[in-house]
Scaffold this motif. Sequence first.
Motif, PDB file in Angstrom:
ATOM      1  N   THR A  40       0.832  -1.204   0.000  1.00 54.51           N
ATOM      2  CA  THR A  40       0.000   0.000   0.000  1.00 54.51           C
ATOM      3  C   THR A  40       0.870   1.258   0.000  1.00 54.51           C
ATOM      4  N   GLU A  41       1.961   1.257   0.779  1.00 56.97           N
ATOM      5  CA  GLU A  41       2.871   2.405   0.792  1.00 56.97           C
ATOM      6  C   GLU A  41       3.483   2.628  -0.584  1.00 56.97           C
ATOM      7  N   MET A  42       3.853   1.544  -1.268  1.00 54.25           N
ATOM      8  CA  MET A  42       4.410   1.660  -2.614  1.00 54.25           C
ATOM      9  C   MET A  42       3.383   2.251  -3.566  1.00 54.25           C
ATOM     10  N   LEU A  43       2.151   1.773  -3.502  1.00 58.09           N
ATOM     11  CA  LEU A  43       1.097   2.295  -4.374  1.00 58.09           C
ATOM     12  C   LEU A  43       0.811   3.769  -4.076  1.00 58.09           C
ATOM     13  N   ASP A  44       0.787   4.125  -2.796  1.00 61.62           N
ATOM     14  CA  ASP A  44       0.553   5.519  -2.411  1.00 61.62           C
ATOM     15  C   ASP A  44       1.671   6.433  -2.915  1.00 61.62           C
ATOM     16  N   THR A  45       2.914   5.981  -2.789  1.00 57.46           N
ATOM     17  CA  THR A  45       4.059   6.776  -3.249  1.00 57.46           C
ATOM     18  C   THR A  45       4.004   6.952  -4.759  1.00 57.46           C
ATOM     19  N   HIS A  46       3.716   5.869  -5.469  1.00 53.12           N
ATOM     20  CA  HIS A  46       3.601   5.962  -6.921  1.00 53.12           C
ATOM     21  C   HIS A  46       2.500   6.944  -7.317  1.00 53.12           C
ATOM     22  N   ALA A  47       1.347   6.841  -6.700  1.00 52.29           N
ATOM     23  CA  ALA A  47       0.218   7.716  -7.033  1.00 52.29           C
ATOM     24  C   ALA A  47       0.546   9.180  -6.751  1.00 52.29           C
ATOM     25  N   ARG A  48       1.224   9.442  -5.623  1.00 54.52           N
ATOM     26  CA  ARG A  48       1.575  10.823  -5.272  1.00 54.52           C
ATOM     27  C   ARG A  48       2.577  11.398  -6.278  1.00 54.52           C
ATOM     28  N   MET A  49       3.587  10.618  -6.646  1.00 52.44           N
ATOM     29  CA  MET A  49       4.592  11.125  -7.581  1.00 52.44           C
ATOM     30  C   MET A  49       4.013  11.266  -8.991  1.00 52.44           C
ATOM     31  N   GLU A  50       3.097  10.377  -9.353  1.00 49.25           N
ATOM     32  CA  GLU A  50       2.401  10.517 -10.641  1.00 49.25           C
ATOM     33  C   GLU A  50       1.617  11.821 -10.665  1.00 49.25           C
ATOM     34  N   ALA A  51       0.912  12.117  -9.577  1.00 44.91           N
ATOM     35  CA  ALA A  51       0.121  13.353  -9.504  1.00 44.91           C
ATOM     36  C   ALA A  51       1.026  14.585  -9.599  1.00 44.91           C
TER      37      ALA A  51
END
Length: 159
Positions: free
Chosen positions: A80-91
């Motif tokens: 979940t932390e990996m997915l959250d980090t990816h989503a934040r950096m994508e944004a």
Amino acid sequence: MVTSELLYAVFRAIVTAHKAGVSFHHDTNEILDRSNEIRYPACGWKLPTVGLKREASVYYDTYTLKMLFVDQTAKDRSPTEMLDTHARMEAIAKQCWIRFHDLYIVDVNTFEGQDVDVFTVKDPVFTPVWDDGETMITGVMLMATVQMGQPECVATYFN
């Protein structure tokens, strides 16, 4: 005249103005090599691929821009932390691109006294990146191609 150096300066100004506090670095390898000087979240600028696009008898400069937007998480991060980090950096990467678009593609604008007259040739693509070393680095690689709006007159460079 638009140059890769001018585009670098424009993106550095945009990225470092983002409220997330993204640091900006000249090379994506520096970030991937985990230099001690890197402050995350970070954006790494890779030298653009430069081309010439011919329209009739006129050549226009094109620049394929590549920027790495990443953050660092602990080695024992959860999925979940990996997915959250990816989503934040994508944004963040998308927001920086849209800011560039709004300032310099929608209209010709100036940056530090130089006209930035470009338009999109290839829309941006945001490719996921991640690392499985001691520290996890996760985010996206932004890649897009822009073209200079005005051709350069090379006759002035010759006798």
